[in-house]
Design a protein around this motif. Structure first.
Motif, short mmCIF file in Angstrom:
data_model
loop_
_atom_site.label_atom_id
_atom_site.label_comp_id
_atom_site.label_asym_id
_atom_site.label_seq_id
_atom_site.Cartn_x
_atom_site.Cartn_y
_atom_site.Cartn_z
N ASP A 168 0.81 -1.22 0.00
CA ASP A 168 0.00 0.00 0.00
C ASP A 168 0.85 1.27 0.00
O ASP A 168 0.32 2.37 -0.12
CB ASP A 168 -0.94 0.01 1.20
CG ASP A 168 -0.22 -0.07 2.52
OD1 ASP A 168 0.83 -0.73 2.59
OD2 ASP A 168 -0.71 0.52 3.50
N ARG A 169 2.16 1.14 0.11
CA ARG A 169 3.03 2.31 0.18
C ARG A 169 3.84 2.55 -1.08
O ARG A 169 4.39 3.62 -1.26
CB ARG A 169 4.00 2.17 1.36
CG ARG A 169 3.34 1.95 2.69
CD ARG A 169 3.16 3.25 3.42
NE ARG A 169 2.34 3.08 4.59
CZ ARG A 169 2.79 3.06 5.83
NH1 ARG A 169 4.08 3.16 6.06
NH2 ARG A 169 1.96 2.92 6.83
N VAL A 170 3.96 1.57 -1.94
CA VAL A 170 4.80 1.70 -3.13
C VAL A 170 3.93 2.01 -4.34
O VAL A 170 3.12 1.18 -4.76
CB VAL A 170 5.64 0.43 -3.39
CG1 VAL A 170 6.47 0.58 -4.65
CG2 VAL A 170 6.52 0.12 -2.20
N THR A 171 4.10 3.20 -4.90
CA THR A 171 3.36 3.58 -6.10
C THR A 171 4.30 3.52 -7.30
O THR A 171 5.52 3.45 -7.13
CB THR A 171 2.80 5.00 -5.97
OG1 THR A 171 3.91 5.93 -5.93
CG2 THR A 171 1.97 5.16 -4.70
N GLU A 172 3.74 3.59 -8.48
CA GLU A 172 4.55 3.60 -9.71
C GLU A 172 5.51 4.80 -9.73
O GLU A 172 6.54 4.74 -10.38
CB GLU A 172 3.65 3.64 -10.94
CG GLU A 172 2.98 2.32 -11.24
CD GLU A 172 3.95 1.28 -11.79
OE1 GLU A 172 4.76 1.61 -12.68
OE2 GLU A 172 3.89 0.14 -11.33
N ALA A 173 5.15 5.88 -9.03
CA ALA A 173 6.00 7.07 -9.00
C ALA A 173 7.30 6.83 -8.23
O ALA A 173 8.28 7.54 -8.44
CB ALA A 173 5.24 8.24 -8.38
N MET A 174 7.30 5.82 -7.35
CA MET A 174 8.48 5.63 -6.51
C MET A 174 9.07 4.24 -6.53
O MET A 174 10.08 3.99 -5.88
CB MET A 174 8.16 6.03 -5.07
CG MET A 174 7.14 5.17 -4.40
SD MET A 174 6.78 5.70 -2.72
CE MET A 174 5.52 6.91 -3.02
N GLY A 175 8.50 3.32 -7.26
CA GLY A 175 9.06 1.97 -7.30
C GLY A 175 8.20 1.02 -8.09
O GLY A 175 7.27 1.43 -8.78
N ARG A 176 8.52 -0.24 -7.98
CA ARG A 176 7.76 -1.28 -8.67
C ARG A 176 7.53 -2.43 -7.72
O ARG A 176 8.37 -2.73 -6.86
CB ARG A 176 8.53 -1.81 -9.89
CG ARG A 176 8.89 -0.78 -10.94
CD ARG A 176 7.64 -0.22 -11.61
NE ARG A 176 7.98 0.73 -12.64
CZ ARG A 176 8.11 2.05 -12.45
NH1 ARG A 176 7.96 2.58 -11.26
NH2 ARG A 176 8.40 2.84 -13.46
N LEU A 177 6.41 -3.09 -7.88
CA LEU A 177 6.08 -4.28 -7.10
C LEU A 177 5.80 -5.43 -8.05
O LEU A 177 5.36 -5.21 -9.18
CB LEU A 177 4.84 -4.04 -6.25
CG LEU A 177 4.97 -3.02 -5.13
CD1 LEU A 177 3.62 -2.74 -4.50
CD2 LEU A 177 5.95 -3.50 -4.08
N GLY A 178 6.06 -6.62 -7.59
CA GLY A 178 5.76 -7.80 -8.40
C GLY A 178 5.46 -8.97 -7.52
O GLY A 178 5.64 -8.92 -6.30
N PRO A 179 5.00 -10.05 -8.12
CA PRO A 179 4.66 -11.25 -7.35
C PRO A 179 5.90 -11.88 -6.71
O PRO A 179 6.98 -11.88 -7.31
CB PRO A 179 4.05 -12.20 -8.37
CG PRO A 179 3.98 -11.46 -9.65
CD PRO A 179 4.74 -10.19 -9.53
N VAL A 180 5.72 -12.41 -5.53
CA VAL A 180 6.82 -13.09 -4.83
C VAL A 180 7.21 -14.33 -5.62
O VAL A 180 6.36 -15.07 -6.11
CB VAL A 180 6.38 -13.47 -3.40
CG1 VAL A 180 7.44 -14.32 -2.72
CG2 VAL A 180 6.07 -12.23 -2.59
N GLY A 181 8.51 -14.54 -5.78
CA GLY A 181 9.01 -15.74 -6.43
C GLY A 181 8.95 -15.70 -7.95
O GLY A 181 9.18 -16.72 -8.59
N ASP A 182 8.63 -14.56 -8.53
CA ASP A 182 8.52 -14.44 -9.98
C ASP A 182 9.75 -13.70 -10.52
O ASP A 182 9.79 -12.47 -10.55
CB ASP A 182 7.24 -13.70 -10.34
CG ASP A 182 6.95 -13.67 -11.83
OD1 ASP A 182 7.91 -13.77 -12.63
OD2 ASP A 182 5.78 -13.51 -12.19
N ALA A 183 10.75 -14.46 -10.92
CA ALA A 183 12.01 -13.87 -11.38
C ALA A 183 11.81 -13.02 -12.63
O ALA A 183 12.46 -11.98 -12.78
CB ALA A 183 13.03 -14.98 -11.66
N GLY A 184 10.91 -13.43 -13.51
CA GLY A 184 10.65 -12.65 -14.72
C GLY A 184 10.08 -11.27 -14.39
O GLY A 184 10.48 -10.26 -14.98
N ALA A 185 9.14 -11.25 -13.44
CA ALA A 185 8.55 -9.97 -13.02
C ALA A 185 9.61 -9.10 -12.35
O ALA A 185 9.65 -7.88 -12.57
CB ALA A 185 7.38 -10.21 -12.07
#
Length: 83
Positions: free
Chosen positions: A3-20
């Motif tokens: 809930d704290r990471v927006t596209e303006a400040m970072g990226r989030l991805g699924p746990v364990g997904d090396a491609g992401a």
């Protein structure tokens, strides 16, 4: 913290997904990292140590201790035996 990471400040991805993760690294690498860094810093500065510790000791820990107490009570609850 999702809930704290927006596209303006970072990226989030699924746990364990090396491609992401690789795609997110490339995305950040090709972004305006200076602007991203400033957005992340400005966001982080709104959270003081006093506020963080108040939340931790005033809400988070007490709630965790209460859940642990309730779980232990359920584990040791007497079993009714009927004849």
């Amino acid at each position: 913290m999702i809930d704290r990471v927006t596209e303006a400040m970072g990226r989030l991805g699924p746990v364990g997904d090396a491609g992401a993760m690789a795609a997110n690294i490339l995305s950040v690498m090709h972004s305006d990292r200076s602007t991203m860094r400033e957005a992340a810093r400005a966001h982080a500065l709104q959270f003081s140590w006093a506020r963080s510790m108040e939340a931790l000791f005033g809400r988070v820990y007490p709630a965790a201790f209460e859940r642990r107490r309730e779980r232990r009570l359920r584990l040791v609850a007497p079993v009714a035996v009927t004849a």
